[in-house]
Enzyme design. Structure first.
Site, PDB file in Angstrom:
ATOM      1  CG  ASP A 119       8.484  45.250  50.538  1.00 51.22           C
ATOM      2  OD1 ASP A 119       7.281  45.085  50.823  1.00 51.22           O
ATOM      3  OD2 ASP A 119       8.894  45.950  49.617  1.00 51.22           O
ATOM      4  CG  ASP A 171      13.230  59.037  39.750  1.00 54.60           C
ATOM      5  OD1 ASP A 171      12.823  57.955  39.287  1.00 54.60           O
ATOM      6  OD2 ASP A 171      13.440  59.232  40.961  1.00 54.60           O
ATOM      7  CD  GLU A 197       9.340  56.078  45.498  1.00 58.06           C
ATOM      8  OE1 GLU A 197       9.256  55.927  44.256  1.00 58.06           O
ATOM      9  OE2 GLU A 197       9.144  55.146  46.301  1.00 58.06           O
ATOM     10  CG  PHE A 208      15.622  53.932  42.352  1.00 57.34           C
ATOM     11  CD1 PHE A 208      16.424  54.220  43.446  1.00 57.34           C
ATOM     12  CD2 PHE A 208      14.720  52.878  42.444  1.00 57.34           C
ATOM     13  CE1 PHE A 208      16.315  53.485  44.619  1.00 57.34           C
ATOM     14  CE2 PHE A 208      14.615  52.137  43.607  1.00 57.34           C
ATOM     15  CZ  PHE A 208      15.410  52.442  44.695  1.00 57.34           C
ATOM     16  CB  ALA A 253      16.760  47.642  44.596  1.00 56.15           C
ATOM     17  CB  THR A 258      22.776  52.597  42.744  1.00 62.15           C
ATOM     18  OG1 THR A 258      21.461  52.878  42.228  1.00 62.15           O
ATOM     19  CG2 THR A 258      23.563  51.826  41.693  1.00 62.15           C
ATOM     20  NE  ARG A 259      20.691  50.929  49.571  1.00 58.97           N
ATOM     21  CZ  ARG A 259      21.180  51.474  50.671  1.00 58.97           C
ATOM     22  NH1 ARG A 259      20.405  52.194  51.450  1.00 58.97           N
ATOM     23  NH2 ARG A 259      22.424  51.305  51.019  1.00 58.97           N
ATOM     24  CE  LYS A 292      14.868  61.302  43.409  1.00 56.93           C
ATOM     25  NZ  LYS A 292      15.063  61.230  41.951  1.00 56.93           N
ATOM     26  CG  ASP A 344      10.203  43.076  47.529  1.00 55.61           C
ATOM     27  OD1 ASP A 344      11.210  43.328  48.217  1.00 55.61           O
ATOM     28  OD2 ASP A 344       9.208  43.815  47.464  1.00 55.61           O
TER      29      ASP A 344
HETATM   30  N1  LIG Z   1      13.399  57.206  42.985  1.00 54.72           N
HETATM   31  C1  LIG Z   1      14.391  57.121  43.869  1.00 54.72           C
HETATM   32  N2  LIG Z   1      15.517  57.821  43.667  1.00 54.72           N
HETATM   33  C2  LIG Z   1      16.526  57.725  44.541  1.00 54.72           C
HETATM   34  N3  LIG Z   1      16.500  56.994  45.645  1.00 54.72           N
HETATM   35  C3  LIG Z   1      15.411  56.291  45.925  1.00 54.72           C
HETATM   36  C4  LIG Z   1      14.288  56.313  45.049  1.00 54.72           C
HETATM   37  N4  LIG Z   1      13.340  55.502  45.560  1.00 54.72           N
HETATM   38  C5  LIG Z   1      13.846  55.008  46.700  1.00 54.72           C
HETATM   39  N5  LIG Z   1      15.095  55.475  46.928  1.00 54.72           N
HETATM   40  C6  LIG Z   1      15.978  55.126  48.039  1.00 54.72           C
HETATM   41  O1  LIG Z   1      16.347  53.760  47.942  1.00 54.72           O
HETATM   42  C7  LIG Z   1      15.964  53.029  49.104  1.00 54.72           C
HETATM   43  C8  LIG Z   1      15.510  51.661  48.717  1.00 54.72           C
HETATM   44  O2  LIG Z   1      14.303  51.780  48.024  1.00 54.72           O
HETATM   45  P1  LIG Z   1      13.441  50.521  47.635  1.00 54.72           P
HETATM   46  O3  LIG Z   1      12.129  50.989  47.159  1.00 54.72           O
HETATM   47  O4  LIG Z   1      14.259  49.631  46.787  1.00 54.72           O
HETATM   48  O5  LIG Z   1      13.268  49.861  49.050  1.00 54.72           O
HETATM   49  P2  LIG Z   1      12.971  48.338  49.286  1.00 54.72           P
HETATM   50  O6  LIG Z   1      14.267  47.598  49.322  1.00 54.72           O
HETATM   51  O7  LIG Z   1      11.914  47.882  48.371  1.00 54.72           O
HETATM   52  O8  LIG Z   1      12.435  48.330  50.747  1.00 54.72           O
HETATM   53  P3  LIG Z   1      11.032  48.805  51.121  1.00 54.72           P
HETATM   54  O9  LIG Z   1      10.093  48.576  49.987  1.00 54.72           O
HETATM   55  O10 LIG Z   1      10.693  47.980  52.289  1.00 54.72           O
HETATM   56  O11 LIG Z   1      11.205  50.238  51.503  1.00 54.72           O
HETATM   57  C9  LIG Z   1      14.868  53.873  49.736  1.00 54.72           C
HETATM   58  O12 LIG Z   1      14.814  53.684  51.103  1.00 54.72           O
HETATM   59  C10 LIG Z   1      15.298  55.294  49.391  1.00 54.72           C
HETATM   60  O13 LIG Z   1      16.247  55.741  50.311  1.00 54.72           O
HETATM   61 MG   LIG Z   2       9.692  47.720  47.920  1.00 63.52          MG
END
Ligand SMILES: Nc1ncnc2c1ncn2[C@@H]1O[C@H](COP(=O)(O)OP(=O)(O)OP(=O)(O)O)[C@@H](O)[C@H]1O
Ligand SMILES: [Mg+2]
Ligand SMILES: [K+]
Length: 680
Positions: free
Chosen positions: A305, A342, A346, A374, A376, A378-379, A393, A520
């Protein structure tokens, strides 16, 4: 690296191993190793013969000969037990050190009314809430639900620099036995007594729960079958010998059997496996099973990841970029609104940056708002205000879909702003209020150094690397290029990560995955080798079958080497052992039959002193080859990155041909020594 890394074999360890070698003579223990069990049975029978040579059948050999065979057999078993005990010893020593870390601590249990109550750490159950202040030991494993603190994890990782842990996000898990170096945290207990990380780690290095791997079971079965075949060979030899007028007495038959069955590999097999696990631990990686280490040796594909694995994972807000028609102040304020509740790193970094830029928002205005956390899936994250306004956001494509569903339109300059961020390797988050997009937030992250070289090394070993990220394709492409991975999958949800792994597995490939987040966890469980970063969440660590205490994704390279080395060592010593046994057959049979059949003289290239000397020399060689090979079993055959075919032919040459030649030389030398000492 104090607790985990310990390389040398001390005098105490060796002394303890000698003691354990005798303890392991217990037949109930020995029967698990059929080859050595047969040797032990032989020891027992020859022991009886030492007292009464005619016990079973009339025998022409002396008491002294029976005693000699009995003693050599006993040493054969002891040498094998010593090898295993020595391999186990290091783990036991580590377990003792870890147990001292685990000593009972007092914990401050947060009660329903908010007051604190002192309890022993052993009483804590899953779901309890505890408070840990500066200088205190964290009583057990859990997730931080409030606060941010620097944690001294040296008791477990050996690393003296403290790490920052905080509520929310992928850096929220804490381990029992580590110490809060500054600030305080409120922790939700995640494990029941006796099941903590430290408990598992102790059981692991101690080998208490060690199970034979499928490979080991297959090899043990093969060795047992070979043993059976040789028993039949020896039994059928008796009438043949009688026909020729040669009397083979019982001790000689037992000695011959032991020379022929694969005692070398039978004696060293378990030491090889334990030592392999131990080598992994020396690299500060905890492997939950030997199977995982072996699988690592055959890995074809590595899935990683991005955030927290390839990058450091401290994604921090760096800039707010408004779209056309929106002021800087408006985009900052809407970003702030989307982040006040949040709790992820981030989210907090956005609130912090907004504050630095002079913007704030009174709590009274959002106290009744509904927090959209947040995920994973809905992102996105944000707030539903009590007046019906929805602030969001998140990943740009996710926010676009969200506003379009509300009948909104996409600002013409949004993609340009997002692309600028993505091309720099950053993560763009789009910000919306109801159906309108206000702009993007620039989240910055840094790629860990030295990855490119190590991924190139993996490529030369034939391992394909694929980065799987929830981030957008452009950011993913930039980071993929910078880190030097072979391929990437962007906008991946947890189930997409699993799908990538399944697809590779269906093509018959063995897949490793490294990750740190809760999202993950399913993929870590699906992979053949799941390596979780110790910095990651409890869920990730529980799903994985390996944990890297140093949180370095390229550590997998070392694990792959160790896995390959383990497989090669086992293969090499098996080849050597069987080649040896065949050679012994040709070395001693002519000597035994020569009196009855002088024609065999042509075959008697060894010119051993007498049939008895031939048998004893072969048996002594058979015994001492075990301790002589202990260093190879423990350290592993030297491994260099080269193609599997070349490695195989190289090893067959060294251990196969060597295995045939060495016994001839060894047996002859021993025979000469025995003659010189006038023993035979
Ligand atoms: N706190 C948050 N609020 C809103 N959107 C977020 C937040 N954190 C991350 N995102 C968005 O969601 C996406 C996915 O985040 P996530 O941390 O789940 O990634 P991931 O699937 O673990 O992949 P990786 O760790 O490789 O980036 C991010 O790329 C970002 O665009
Ligand atoms: Mg991650
Ligand atoms: K043997």
């Amino acid at each position: 690296m104090t607790t985990v890394r310990k390389k040398t074999i001390s005098k105490e360890l060796a002394a303890q191993a000698v003691l354990d070698a005798f303890k392991k003579l217990n037949p109930v223990v020995m029967i698990k190793n059929p080859v050595m069990f047969i040797v032990e049975v032989g020891t027992f029978i020859t022991l009886l013969l030492s007292f009464k040579p005619d016990l079973f059948v009339a025998s022409g050999v002396s008491r002294g000969y029976n005693i000699a065979v009995c003693l050599i057999l006993l040493f054969t078993v002891l040498f094998a037990n010593f090898a295993e005990a020595l391999a186990e010893g290091r783990g036991k020593a580590q377990a003792d050190t870890l147990r001292r870390t685990k000593s009972d601590t007092m914990a401050k249990l947060v009660q329903k009314d908010g007051s604190l109550k002192q309890v022993s750490s052993t009483q804590l159950k899953k779901g309890d809430i505890v408070r840990v202040d500066t200088g205190e030991i964290i009583p057990t494993d859990g997730e931080i639900i409030e606060g941010l603190a620097s944690i001294d994890e040296s008791a477990i990782t050996g690393e003296s620099a403290p790490v920052i842990k905080e509520a929310g996000g992928d850096f929220s898990s804490v381990t029992g036995g580590t110490r809060v170096a500054s600030d305080y945290i409120i922790v939700k207990v995640m494990t029941d007594p006796g099941e903590s990380f430290l408990d598992r780690m102790i059981a692991l290095v101690e080998g208490a729960k060690r199970q034979k791997t499928p490979n080991e079971i297959a090899l043990t079965t093969l060795l047992a079958v070979l043993t059976l075949i040789f028993m039949i060979v020896i039994i059928t030899m008796v009438p043949m010998a009688q026909y020729l007028g040669v009397q083979l007495d019982l001790a000689t038959l037992i000695a011959l059997l032991v020379c022929l069955i694969p005692t070398t590999i039978g004696g060293l097999l378990s030491a090889i496996g334990i030592a392999g696990m131990d080598r992994v631990t020396q690299y500060n990686v905890l492997a939950m099973s030997g199977k995982a280490v072996e699988a690592a040796g055959d890995i074809d594909t590595l899935i990683l990841d991005k955030t927290g694995t390839i990058t450091y994972g401290n994604r921090m807000a760096a800039e707010f970029i408004p779209v056309k028609g929106v002021t800087q102040k408006e985009v900052i304020l809407s970003s702030l609104k989307a982040s006040v509740k949040d709790e992820t790193p981030e989210g907090r970094s956005i609130v912090e940056l907004a504050g630095k830029l002079g913007e704030s928002w009174a709590e009274s205005e959002y106290r009744d708002a509904e927090s959209i956390e947040f995920t994973a899936e809905t992102r996105m994250s944000g707030l539903n205000l009590s007046n019906g306004v929805q602030v969001r956001k998140g990943a740009v494509d996710a926010v676009k879909k969200h506003v379009m569903a509300k009948g909104g339109s996409i600002p013409a300059d949004l993609d340009e702003a997002a692309q600028r961020i993505a091309k720099a390797g950053g993560t763009p988050l789009a910000v919306s209020v109801n159906e309108r997009i206000f702009g993007v937030i620039y989240l910055k992250d840094t790629v860990k150094p030295g990855l490119k070289e190590r991924f190139a090394e993996m490529r030369s070993m034939g391992i394909k690397t694929i980065m799987c990220t929830g981030d957008n394709p452009l950011t993913a492409a930039t980071i993929a290029l910078e880190a030097g991975v072979d391929d990437f999958v962007a906008e991946a949800k947890p189930e997409d990560k699993i799908a990538v792994i399944r697809k590779e597995q269906q093509e018959g490939k063995l897949v490793a995955m490294t990750g740190d987040g809760t999202n993950d966890a399913p993929a870590l469980a699906q992979a053949d080798v799941g390596l979780a970063m110790n910095s990651g969440t409890m869920a990730a660590k529980e799903a994985a079958n390996m944990i890297d205490l140093d949180s370095d994704p390229t550590k997998l390279l070392s694990v792959v080497s160790i896995g390959k080395q383990l497989l090669i060592t086992r293969g090499a010593l098996t080849t050597f052992s069987i080649a040896n046994d065949i050679a012994k057959y040709f070395a001693i049979i002519p000597a035994m039959f020569i009196l009855a059949m002088p024609q065999l003289q042509a075959l008697n290239i060894m010119h051993l002193a007498s049939p008895q000397s031939a048998i004893l020399s072969a048996l002594i060689f058979n015994a001492i080859i075990i301790p002589l090979l202990i260093p190879i079993a423990m350290k592993g055959v030297k491994y260099r990155a080269m193609s599997a075919d070349r490695l195989l032919s190289r090893n067959v040459l060294i251990y196969g041909v060597g295995g045939v030649i060495v016994p001839f030389i060894g047996i002859k030398l021993i025979d000469l020594v025995l003659q010189g000492l006038h023993i035979v």
